[in-house]
Design a protein around this motif. Sequence first.
Motif, PDB file in Angstrom:
ATOM      1  N   THR A 170      52.334  46.495  40.565  1.00 23.61           N
ATOM      2  CA  THR A 170      51.705  45.174  40.591  1.00 23.61           C
ATOM      3  C   THR A 170      52.502  44.218  41.464  1.00 23.61           C
TER       4      THR A 170
ATOM      5  N   VAL B 250      46.050  45.808  50.212  1.00 20.69           N
ATOM      6  CA  VAL B 250      45.814  45.703  48.773  1.00 20.69           C
ATOM      7  C   VAL B 250      44.323  45.650  48.441  1.00 20.69           C
TER       8      VAL B 250
ATOM      9  N   MET C  47      51.834  45.050  45.041  1.00 20.33           N
ATOM     10  CA  MET C  47      50.481  44.660  45.441  1.00 20.33           C
ATOM     11  C   MET C  47      50.312  43.148  45.529  1.00 20.33           C
ATOM     12  N   LEU C  48      51.116  42.393  44.804  1.00 17.94           N
ATOM     13  CA  LEU C  48      51.058  40.933  44.872  1.00 17.94           C
ATOM     14  C   LEU C  48      51.929  40.373  45.991  1.00 17.94           C
ATOM     15  N   GLY C  49      52.732  41.225  46.620  1.00 14.55           N
ATOM     16  CA  GLY C  49      53.614  40.761  47.683  1.00 14.55           C
ATOM     17  C   GLY C  49      54.918  40.196  47.176  1.00 14.55           C
TER      18      GLY C  49
ATOM     19  N   THR D 227      52.238  36.422  49.589  1.00 15.62           N
ATOM     20  CA  THR D 227      50.959  36.870  50.121  1.00 15.62           C
ATOM     21  C   THR D 227      50.837  38.368  49.932  1.00 15.62           C
ATOM     22  N   PRO D 228      49.755  38.813  49.271  1.00 15.69           N
ATOM     23  CA  PRO D 228      49.577  40.257  49.117  1.00 15.69           C
ATOM     24  C   PRO D 228      49.434  40.941  50.474  1.00 15.69           C
TER      25      PRO D 228
END
Length: 77
Positions: free
Chosen positions: A41, A12, A44-46, A7-8
Amino acid sequence: MTTTSPTPPPWVARVAELLAHQGKSRAWLAEEIGLSAGALTQVMLGIRPNHPAQLRHIAEALGVPERWLTMEKETPA
């Protein structure tokens, strides 16, 4: 066995909004804060945990208070 997607982090979406508004890219932000574009990245994407200092550097690079990135969005009245 089911795998779940990471989960981001909640901040974000605000970072993405700021980048779009300022006409800047994730690659620009990554360079500004000293990360590779791939590492940013992943944060930010978790996928990769972010360190508190990274969020501070992101806020500084984008010219906003760190608190603004992490506070909940206002809901219309």
